[in-house]
Motif scaffolding. Structure first.
Motif: not given
Length: 304
Positions: A42, A218-221, A223-224
């Motif tokens: 990714t 994948l996870s929203a966490e 996206l930093t």
């Protein structure tokens, strides 16, 4: 082209190749940060999606677009994309998941040695005594890095000594050597920008398909801002700009002389990993790295 213009072009190529080495040295740090938080394929795909967009913009602004490829150029650029983009990054980010960025960067110093041997085998260029001596030195230096100085015991149990991270890094080196040699043929009839852009588009497509296997991780966490900037750096500086300048160097001074500048990659990588990631620097890494660079320098001297 007059002597002064040629000299200025050479100077510009050398400066760009030094900057390439710095950009690539820093990619080990950015890559290490990114793969600690996100799946490796990714990260690699994100890197080259950004690189593809930037390269297309550069191609249209500088050259008015991309040329239509001949049948031969299509296959050559596809090979460039597979070796220098897809396969290389599969191995590289796999290695960065498993070992420190500084150690990974040090192993890149093997690239010039393997390129010299490959060019000799393919182009029938003879390696003299000094070059074989340099190859031997580089191998000793690499073993010193990998085994943390315990070479004698390492030779008795190579399977236990060499980790998956190191084996993956050797795969990355083979991929990059292939890319460098193929670049020489790809740049016949194509500009560095066009060749780099087409190769990146092919490689991004393959990486994107492979990254589909990581969707469940994948996870929203993830996206930093830190991850975004790490991937943006990889795509903009470590890919788009550096790849164009590297291919300009191959076209200007040839693959064997261009790849010598990758000697600086482990120097920048080790220094930045210490300053930014606070990774430990062992004496065996310093000694081994110095031996590798000495071997590479000896190997890339003029024929003797």
């Amino acid at each position: 082209m007059g002597p002064q213009t040629h000299s200025q072009s050479l100077r510009s190529a050398y400066i760009k190749l030094v900057l390439c080495a710095f950009f690539w040295g820093a990619t080990f740090i950015a890559g290490r940060i990114a793969v600690q938080a996100m799946p490796p394929l990714t990260v690699a795909t994100g890197r080259f999606v950004i690189a593809s967009v930037l390269l297309l913009l550069i191609a249209y602004r500088v050259e008015g677009g991309l040329p239509k490829l001949s049948h031969k150029q299509l296959w050559v650029t596809l090979l460039l994309g597979l070796t220098g983009i897809s396969i290389y990054n599969f191995f590289l980010f796999g290695a960065l998941e498993r070992m420190p960025a500084g150690k990974t960067a040090l192993l890149v110093a093997l690239s010039p040695i393997m390129t010299a041997v490959t060019v000799a085998l393919i182009l029938k260029e003879k390696l003299g005594f000094y070059r074989w001596g340099g190859i031997a030195l580089a191998l000793i230096g690499t073993l010193t890095i990998v085994t943390q100085g315990d070479i004698l015991n390492a030779t008795q149990s190579l399977i236990q000594t060499f980790s998956w991270g190191e084996l993956l890094m050797f795969g990355a080196i083979v991929s990059w050597v292939s890319y460098t040699v193929i670049s020489r043929f790809a740049l016949r009839g194509l500009s560095p920008i066009a060749a780099t852009t087409y190769a990146t588009l092919w490689g991004t497509l393959v990486l994107g398909l492979a990254a589909l296997t990581e969707l469940d991780r994948l996870s929203a966490e993830m996206l930093t801002w830190n991850n975004f900037f790490a991937i943006f750096y990889l795509g903009a500086f470590g890919s788009a700009i550096a790849f164009i300048w590297y291919n300009e160097g191959v076209k200007m001074i040839g693959p064997a002389r261009t790849v010598v500048f990758t000697n600086l990659v482990p120097v920048f990588g080790l220094l930045l990993s210490y300053l930014i990631l606070d990774e430990p620097v062992y004496i065996s890494m310093v000694i081994g790295g110095a031996i590798v660079i000495a071997g590479v320098t000896l190997t890339n001297q003029a024929n003797k």
